[in-house]
Design a protein around this motif. Sequence first.
Motif, mmCIF file in Angstrom:
data_model
loop_
_atom_site.group_PDB
_atom_site.id
_atom_site.type_symbol
_atom_site.label_atom_id
_atom_site.label_comp_id
_atom_site.label_asym_id
_atom_site.label_seq_id
_atom_site.Cartn_x
_atom_site.Cartn_y
_atom_site.Cartn_z
ATOM 1 N N ARG A 144 51.161 26.361 32.576
ATOM 2 C CA ARG A 144 51.884 27.427 33.280
ATOM 3 C C ARG A 144 51.109 27.953 34.494
ATOM 4 N NH1 ARG A 144 53.122 29.366 27.914
ATOM 5 N NH2 ARG A 144 51.431 30.892 28.033
ATOM 6 N N LEU B 182 49.446 33.814 31.647
ATOM 7 C CA LEU B 182 48.524 33.385 30.604
ATOM 8 C C LEU B 182 48.739 34.188 29.323
ATOM 9 C CD1 LEU B 182 46.061 31.551 29.948
ATOM 10 C CD2 LEU B 182 44.606 33.441 30.714
ATOM 11 N N ARG C 279 50.040 26.611 27.716
ATOM 12 C CA ARG C 279 49.472 27.802 28.333
ATOM 13 C C ARG C 279 48.817 27.461 29.682
ATOM 14 N NH1 ARG C 279 46.068 28.287 24.837
ATOM 15 N NH2 ARG C 279 47.363 29.438 23.356
ATOM 16 N N SER D 70 47.277 22.183 27.171
ATOM 17 C CA SER D 70 48.151 23.136 26.486
ATOM 18 C C SER D 70 49.255 23.639 27.409
ATOM 19 C CB SER D 70 47.329 24.327 25.989
ATOM 20 O OG SER D 70 46.859 25.098 27.088
ATOM 21 N N GLY E 184 51.532 35.359 28.388
ATOM 22 C CA GLY E 184 52.906 35.189 27.920
ATOM 23 C C GLY E 184 53.862 36.221 28.472
#
Length: 409
Positions: A21, A145, A18, A16, A147
Amino acid sequence: MQLNILRPKKNMAQLSDRLQRLAPSATLAMSQKSSEMKAQGIDVINMSVGEPDFNTPDHIKQAAKLAIDENYSRYSPVPGYPDLRQAIARKLERENHLHYTPAEILVSNGAKQSVCNTVMALINPGDEVIIPAPYWVSYPQMVLLAGGKPVIVEAGFDQNFKMTPEQLEAAITPKTRLLILCSPSNPTGSVYSKAELEGLAKVILSHEDLFVLADEIYEHINYVGKHESIAQFPGMKERSIIVNGVSKAYAMTGWRIGYIAAPEWIVKGCNKLQGQYTSGPCSVSQKAAEFAYTSSQECVEEMRKAFERRRDLIVKLAKDISGLEVNVPEGAFYLFPKCSSFYGKKTPDGETIGNSTDLAMYLLEKGHVATVGGDAFGDPDCFRMSYATSDENITEAMRRIKDALSVLR
């Protein structure tokens, strides 16, 4: 007939966004590397991991054994057993003069989950979180995580690694939602005084809807007197999320018990989150933690004294190494010396030390001492050593580091 089977692609691109990152934990990576070298028969002294080398005190282990005999083997309530939350509330009243009800406390699977719960519960995509550097490696990653946007405020060696109220004020924007503050600090050992915390609190209170996550996991490893919490000032309890646990003070890292003390609406939010992805913490660990908080605290002071002795030893030995700049940590069990004078120098093999990560790898491969480069903590001029190990290991490790650094040219 041959079946046309679609096989999954074997590459990281399938993970993902997410997860993409996130960066891996540098501390865990160095610890794993040192373990691999040890498995090969190499005598490595591991100063990379933030873990007390003491065993959990016997009276706490006995409480866990009793809990097993009494069949504490089923799911626990999501926020933790009421008796443990009451014990934590009494601890906060007794030691910190802060009044919390059990409803304002949530027990989690370690303080690390407590921090992540809080960030995930409060931060929306685009929200900004102020993090003084040096910082614990996971803080910015947790914000990413969720955002959010980590806003790093440099508080380096010359200011004893502590952020000033002026720096905090300058970093705040309309998008700022949270400040993450760690005192005593990992990785530096710096401790904010009551006056310094009060200065930061005044800035926080002047901005509506700004909160502070106060990571106090090293509370009891303090060499300058009474621990001070930012939640103590008028108006700050409503703005503070205290994170603490049993890992460091009671040498219970593997038991995985941490907690938050916070306004009830935040606790309810974190409880909702925790209920969906871990549920309640280990039942036996909770009973052990309850006994840790309600029984004699002599073991805590004994370990603190040992850490203070080790602090004095490693500071003395580090100051004897030419090229290192050393401050005196006031808490925790880390030394974070400035090592940038070695950048640009070459090893005996002709390799150039370009940064603190290079230096840490050199010390591991040539000196057989595992440390962690300061790049991972947001300060590329320094590196971290944990002195949560024996006096003999500290003395030998510092001898190896001195010898390894002396041959850089």
